[in-house]
Design a protein around this motif. Structure first.
Motif: not given
Length: 336
Positions: A154-169
């Motif tokens: 429930p805290a991640v309604p837009d999984p793709r956007a959440a993944i896109a915000g990860l601090p990765l190269p």
């Protein structure tokens, strides 16, 4: 832990001692030993509702009636006749359940005899789950029935956007998003065509208790839901060899699970062919679940990043070994 707050609900714990079980992500569980017996006391995780606890109890009771060869964590009724209790603790009110302690130890993921027995037990359980019609069918539905990851947490309604915000190269993040998009698209076709049923959903070695090579119990039913019927085998195939993918040591473990499963259950050729996609799909459910826990303040960012990196490592392994994986599962049993 002070057991006084629980004594009104379960007088049997009076005079007992409690010590926490190791492991566990979503619940807090204590081993309680009292003059009346030995128990597992569970404080359920955030978001678990009384309706969900009633659903779990209904499923477990119906499964127990089928005479399975291993035990299930059937809740002990409170003195008031309920299957759970609302308990006032220092940190606030919590829902709790008490179950008789099931003998056995968590499975050892590199013990091949245990892996084979676990595979057979998973198939036996899934046969029984296929015969269960829940009293609350709506509680069995949800994102797991459709594979819609937008409902995964429930805290991640837009999984793709959440993944896109990860601090990765940037290059790593681009690979991750491309693999996520491809996996979600492929899984959508599978959820539209493959057979579904109730599944346990968390056939991790830690949830399958053993006495030697004999399965004594299957724990942790909080994720039980309608899903693709192949999913419990897929979950086991992802969790048991974790940390060994690409080493060559994964194959005896995978083969043992598949052999045991095939003793009791046969997947269709289409289900076997779907295993690599579902294998990677599970990597993203795990990532999204940790993202949700991080947003709730329950998991550190490092755990989320680790799961993102693990998803890419799994994608690389599947690119090299996916055909071998499906061939091994197919050879383990007769594929219709």
């Amino acid at each position: 832990m002070d057991l006084t707050p629980f004594e009104r609900a379960w007088p049997a714990v009076r005079g007992g001692q409690a010590r926490p079980f190791a492991g566990g992500t979503n619940n807090r569980i204590w081993r309680v030993e009292s003059p009346a017996g030995a128990w597992a006391l569970r404080l359920v995780g955030a978001g678990v509702t009384p309706r969900r606890l009633a659903f779990e109890d209904d499923i477990l009771t119906r499964l127990q009636a089928q005479g399975l060869p291993f035990a299930l964590p059937i809740p002990t009724p409170t003195a008031q006749g309920e299957r759970y209790a609302r308990v006032a603790l220092a940190e606030g009110e919590a829902l709790a359940t008490l179950t008789p302690l099931i003998p056995g130890q968590p499975s050892q993921r590199d013990n091949l005899a245990q892996a084979e027995s676990a595979g057979e037990a998973i198939a036996t359980l899934d046969e029984a789950l296929a015969r269960v019609a829940p009293a609350d069918p709506e509680e069995a539905r949800g994102w797991r029935m459709t594979g819609d990851l937008a409902g995964c947490h429930p805290a991640v309604p837009d999984p793709r956007a959440a993944i896109a915000g990860l601090p990765l190269p940037a290059a790593t993040l681009a690979r991750l998003l491309a693999d996520y998009d491809a996996t979600v698209a492929a899984a959508a076709a599978l959820y539209a065509t493959l057979p579904r049923q109730l599944c346990h959903e968390d056939t991790d070695p830690g949830n399958i208790l053993m006495d030697g090579a004999r399965v004594t119990g299957i724990l942790d039913w909080e994720f039980c839901a309608l899903d693709l019927r192949a999913m419990d085998l897929v979950v086991a195939l992802t969790w048991w060899p974790v940390g060994r993918l690409g080493s060559g040591e994964e194959w005896p473990i995978i083969a043992a699970l598949a052999r045991g499963y095939a003793r009791r259950r046969t997947l269709t050729a289409a289900e076997v062919a779907a295993i690599p996609t579902l294998y990677q799909f599970r990597a993203y459910t795990s990532l999204i679940h940790r993202l949700g826990r991080m947003r709730e303040g329950l998991s550190p960012l490092e755990q989320v990043v680790w799961r993102a990196e693990a998803a890419l490592e799994r994608a690389d392994w599947l690119a090299a070994s996916g055909e071998r994986l499906t061939r091994l599962v197919a050879l383990a049993g007769r594929v219709d």
